[in-house]
Design an enzyme around this catalytic site. Structure first.
Site, short mmCIF file in Angstrom:
data_model
loop_
_atom_site.label_atom_id
_atom_site.label_comp_id
_atom_site.label_asym_id
_atom_site.label_seq_id
_atom_site.Cartn_x
_atom_site.Cartn_y
_atom_site.Cartn_z
N ARG A 196 0.82 -1.23 0.00
CA ARG A 196 0.00 0.00 0.00
C ARG A 196 0.85 1.27 0.00
NH1 ARG A 196 -2.68 -2.83 4.01
NH2 ARG A 196 -4.28 -4.19 3.14
N LYS B 295 2.44 11.31 -11.56
CA LYS B 295 1.58 10.35 -12.25
C LYS B 295 2.36 9.08 -12.51
CE LYS B 295 -1.33 13.24 -15.16
NZ LYS B 295 -1.68 13.38 -16.58
N GLU C 5 8.62 17.92 -26.02
CA GLU C 5 7.88 18.33 -24.81
C GLU C 5 8.42 19.67 -24.29
OE1 GLU C 5 5.20 16.73 -23.70
OE2 GLU C 5 5.40 14.65 -24.33
N LYS D 264 6.61 22.66 -15.76
CA LYS D 264 5.65 21.62 -15.37
C LYS D 264 5.39 21.66 -13.86
CE LYS D 264 4.41 16.75 -15.69
NZ LYS D 264 4.66 15.41 -16.23
N GLU E 70 -5.04 17.52 -11.57
CA GLU E 70 -5.42 17.65 -12.95
C GLU E 70 -6.89 18.01 -13.15
OE1 GLU E 70 -4.53 14.24 -15.34
OE2 GLU E 70 -3.96 15.53 -16.98
N ARG F 159 -3.56 22.30 -15.33
CA ARG F 159 -2.70 21.21 -15.76
C ARG F 159 -3.09 20.67 -17.13
NH1 ARG F 159 -0.60 16.53 -11.61
NH2 ARG F 159 0.70 15.34 -13.04
N ASN G 160 -1.48 19.35 -22.10
CA ASN G 160 -1.92 18.47 -23.17
C ASN G 160 -1.92 19.12 -24.55
OD1 ASN G 160 -2.40 16.01 -21.78
ND2 ASN G 160 -4.09 17.05 -20.75
N HIS H 81 -1.59 16.99 -27.58
CA HIS H 81 -1.76 15.60 -27.15
C HIS H 81 -3.08 14.99 -27.56
CE1 HIS H 81 1.94 16.25 -25.01
NE2 HIS H 81 1.92 15.04 -24.50
N HIS I 77 -2.39 11.75 -29.33
CA HIS I 77 -2.84 10.44 -28.85
C HIS I 77 -3.64 9.71 -29.93
CE1 HIS I 77 -2.50 11.83 -24.39
NE2 HIS I 77 -1.39 11.28 -24.82
N HIS J 77 6.16 8.97 -29.20
CA HIS J 77 5.18 9.90 -28.61
C HIS J 77 5.47 11.35 -29.00
CE1 HIS J 77 2.54 11.76 -25.70
NE2 HIS J 77 3.57 12.40 -25.17
N1 LIG Z 1 4.03 9.94 -15.80
C1 LIG Z 1 3.91 10.93 -16.64
O1 LIG Z 1 3.54 12.04 -16.26
C2 LIG Z 1 4.23 10.70 -18.11
C3 LIG Z 1 4.33 11.78 -18.99
C4 LIG Z 1 4.68 11.53 -20.31
C5 LIG Z 1 4.92 10.23 -20.74
N2 LIG Z 1 4.81 9.20 -19.86
C6 LIG Z 1 5.06 7.83 -20.26
O2 LIG Z 1 6.42 7.70 -20.62
C7 LIG Z 1 6.55 6.60 -21.50
C8 LIG Z 1 7.52 6.93 -22.60
O3 LIG Z 1 8.77 7.21 -22.02
P1 LIG Z 1 10.11 7.16 -22.91
O4 LIG Z 1 9.89 7.96 -24.11
O5 LIG Z 1 11.21 7.48 -21.99
O6 LIG Z 1 10.11 5.64 -23.41
P2 LIG Z 1 10.91 4.34 -22.91
O7 LIG Z 1 10.97 4.26 -21.47
O8 LIG Z 1 10.28 3.20 -23.64
O9 LIG Z 1 12.38 4.58 -23.47
C9 LIG Z 1 12.58 4.72 -24.87
C10 LIG Z 1 13.68 3.77 -25.38
O10 LIG Z 1 14.95 4.26 -24.98
C11 LIG Z 1 15.74 3.25 -24.38
N3 LIG Z 1 16.60 3.95 -23.43
C12 LIG Z 1 16.23 4.56 -22.28
N4 LIG Z 1 17.26 5.23 -21.77
C13 LIG Z 1 18.32 5.02 -22.57
C14 LIG Z 1 19.67 5.46 -22.57
N5 LIG Z 1 20.11 6.31 -21.64
N6 LIG Z 1 20.48 5.02 -23.54
C15 LIG Z 1 20.01 4.20 -24.53
N7 LIG Z 1 18.74 3.78 -24.60
C16 LIG Z 1 17.91 4.20 -23.63
C17 LIG Z 1 14.74 2.32 -23.80
O11 LIG Z 1 15.27 1.03 -23.66
C18 LIG Z 1 13.62 2.37 -24.83
O12 LIG Z 1 13.87 1.48 -25.86
C19 LIG Z 1 5.16 6.25 -21.98
O13 LIG Z 1 4.76 5.04 -21.42
C20 LIG Z 1 4.31 7.40 -21.47
O14 LIG Z 1 3.00 6.98 -21.14
C21 LIG Z 1 4.46 9.43 -18.56
ZN LIG Z 2 3.60 14.02 -23.81
#
Ligand SMILES: NC(=O)c1ccc[n+]([C@@H]2O[C@H](COP(=O)([O-])OP(=O)(O)OC[C@H]3O[C@@H](n4cnc5c(N)ncnc54)[C@H](O)[C@@H]3O)[C@@H](O)[C@H]2O)c1
Ligand SMILES: [Zn+2]
Ligand SMILES: NC(=O)c1ccc[n+]([C@@H]2O[C@H](COP(=O)([O-])OP(=O)(O)OC[C@H]3O[C@@H](n4cnc5c(N)ncnc54)[C@H](O)[C@@H]3O)[C@@H](O)[C@H]2O)c1
Ligand SMILES: [Zn+2]
Lengths: 374, 374
Positions: free
Chosen positions: B122, B144, B186, B228, B238, B242, B246, B249, B253, B266
């Protein structure tokens, strides 16, 4: 003639309603809780409960029936896989941030539905409609939700309070008697740790309570809930007094684990745990022998104390693994007379071993039971 | 020479550190965050990241190495099954309420590890060590956390803030260039909606930023995070401002969904979304043609705008399904000049259709790209 108990915590305020006949106007009661008229309602229930109670449950909803999602009840289904399937069904049926879940079932369904509500779209609203004694007395109140891992029970979860709890005691009429008795052990616990009057009442009215007399059952459940509510209000996130609710549970959990949850119901296991804790307290001079007798007799009255097979050393070593233990310390709740209890941190392995051996000494053998039934 | 940004929300206070060299004393930085010396540390990472960075990561831990849990990175693994396997591994390794998780990876790992921390027992503590531009700029900040359902992305999750974020920009040196560029979209967004100076800086220093110049990259990431943080502080759950985050987005999306997350990253999808939103804003007289040109050029500078195949009507109808929409209303974020934006609720299907058709009109064809490369 139902009782309403107000729950006030730093993060939520809501009412627990307890009594007969609550299903009769459930739809109106739920509608009165919110101001989102288009909110979609989803009932999460199980085939057993639904077969007994669907008609009464749905009667008040009239033209706008809720979506009904059914999952198998039972501890073994309280898992990520069930949560995922429920979440996918919510999404398929268009559940959004305004939607409201209704948990209609025992503690397993209540814990899972509350957890689902906690994590679906990062949190939506839900209502508890508990149908077991354990769920009405204990699990539907306090905001703890969760599910099991293979590695242990309730290892994942959230704190997420319902909009309201509607404990219709009519639904207990179809509950198997052993489930009713096991659930009432949590009321015995409530009496021992914080409510001497409840203890007295349960002593004086055992037959009426077990027969499902409306007034007696409503009173016992309401007093137990009130006790838990008071404790939770003092200590929402379980860092202090809330630990007292674990009387009988340290050893009880060990018994459940050692018997793989196959031999005893939860309440049956904590019944043994309360007897062991009382014995340890007696040897420490915290309860008199007269108090020990009253406690033991009350536990037995809501029994029977059901025999189980397990190894004393395994039980003792399992208590050290209780997840209530932070890092190294080992905690234990002991009664102080009747109506009070305390947390101690120095229960030794030797004390625990003696108390556990005593359980087996007083346990009826299978032959005793066969004879008693003959 | 790292930058520290303070996050203050009603439910948590923590610091986001951004700069080169942060891994060098990570163990000491984490130790300084808590007062539970026996707290067990668990790193959640992936084979790709670990192969590049395990040595630098572990160097500061000396005698008490963290337990390392590896899961495959990638959107398709951001699921209940991965969470369950991680939770079981935590339990097997004796993780308790004092334990601390360290998310070491991109946004997928960060979101999952944060969610795991939110629900294990929890709620336990965690630290973010993001290694992608997107995770450093966006996903590691704001609290988030979550995972995907088959029915949609991020449909389950929690709000759960980390103890701290350590964004070591050195780790971006091994990130594929398209991932770096996509993440920086972003920051372009941050500039458009709330930070005109960041926008100007990103225009003036494109080459240095994309080359990974320490000072330039630290500044851009820090300014984006600060934007942010300010927005999240105003609106933790949100419900108001906030939503501006988007920008790009809603259509972004829809593009991701229509292309099943297979054609664009993305950031590449929201790049298109920002261009469409800017075009709608222009027709409504909210941005001048000079501002449209600057915005479009900046998005392109961190592009390339990558072509994709999808049906205009499908895209438009998918925007109606965005989970940001409560019940019936359809929302859209539009820029107001550069450095400001607003939420509108009356974007018509016709406006959206025109803006989407324009995207396809300006999209380089595969032949164009082949020629450019020749
Ligand atoms: N929590 C939030 O507020 C929020 C906001 C925006 C996006 N997200 C989420 O984030 C995710 C996308 O994140 P992302 O774009 O980082 O994708 P990801 O985590 O899949 O990383 C992208 C790729 O880069 C590789 N990688 C990561 N770090 C590396 C490094 N230093 N060197 C070499 N390769 C590396 C990973 O193995 C992967 O293949 C989505 O699931 C999205 O929903 C969350
Ligand atoms: Zn985004
Ligand atoms: N959240 C908390 O604070 C808390 C506290 C205590 C226990 N719990 C949890 O509660 C669970 C146990 O709850 P439980 O004892 O209610 O078990 P349960 O939900 O499995 O129900 C017990 C049995 O009774 C059946 N049943 C339920 N209502 C019925 C009715 N009205 N008529 C006929 N049959 C009915 C069910 O199908 C099931 O077979 C455990 O998972 C435990 O971890 C949670
Ligand atoms: Zn219990």
């Amino acid at each position: 003639m139902s009782t309403a108990i107000e729950v006030r915590t730093p993060s939520a305020n809501y009412t627990v309603h307890i009594g007969p006949g609550l299903l009769a106007d459930l739809a109106q009661r739920i509608a009165a809780l919110h101001t989102t008229p288009k909110a979609k309602l989803f009932v999460v229930t199980s085939p057993v409960i639904w077969s007994h109670w669907s008609e009464r449950f749905l009667a008040s909803f009239g033209g706008t029936q809720p979506v009904v999602l059914q999952v198998l009840a039972g501890e073994q289904y309280k898992r990520f896989s069930t949560l995922e399937s429920l979440a996918e069904q919510l999404a398929e049926h268009g559940a959004d941030r305004d939607s409201i879940l209704i948990a209609f079932g025992g503690g397993v369904l209540g814990d899972m539905t509350g957890f689902l509500a906690a994590i679906y779209m990062r949190g939506i609203r839900y209502v508890q409609v508990p149908t077991t004694a354990l769920a009405q007395i204990d699990s539907s109140v306090g905001g703890k939700t969760g599910a099991n891992l293979a590695a242990g029970k309730n290892l994942i979860g959230s704190f997420h309070h319902p909009l309201a709890v509607f404990a219709d005691i009519d639904t207990l009429s179809t509950l198997p008697e052993n489930e009713l008795r096991a659930g009432l052990q949590e009321s015995v616990k409530a009496g021992i740790i914080r409510d001497r009057e409840l203890f007295d009442y349960m002593e004086a009215h055992t037959a009426a309570i077990l027969a499902g007399n409306h007034e007696a059952l409503t009173r016992v459940i309401a007093d137990s809930v009130q006790m838990k509510v008071n404790v939770v209000a003092e200590d929402e996130f379980e860092t202090g007094v809330r630990m007292l609710l674990n009387l009988g549970h340290t050893l009880g959990h060990a018994i459940e684990a050692a018997t793989r949850y196959e031999q005893l119901l939860h309440g049956e296991a904590i019944a043994w745990g309360m007897i062991a804790a009382t014995s340890i307290a007696q040897k420490r001079g915290m309860v008199t022998s007269a108090q020990v007798e009253r406690i033991t007799n009350l536990v037995r009255a809501y029994g029977p104390l059901k025999p189980f097979t397990a190894d004393v050393h395994e039980l003792v070593s399992l208590t050290a693994k209780d997840k209530k233990n932070r890092s190294d310390s080992r905690r234990f709740i002991l009664p102080v007379g009747i109506g009070d209890a305390t947390v101690v941190r120095d229960v030794t392995e030797a004390e625990l071993t003696v108390a556990t051996e005593e359980l087996f000494a007083q346990m009826p053998t299978r032959e005793d039971l066969a004879e008693a039934n003959a």
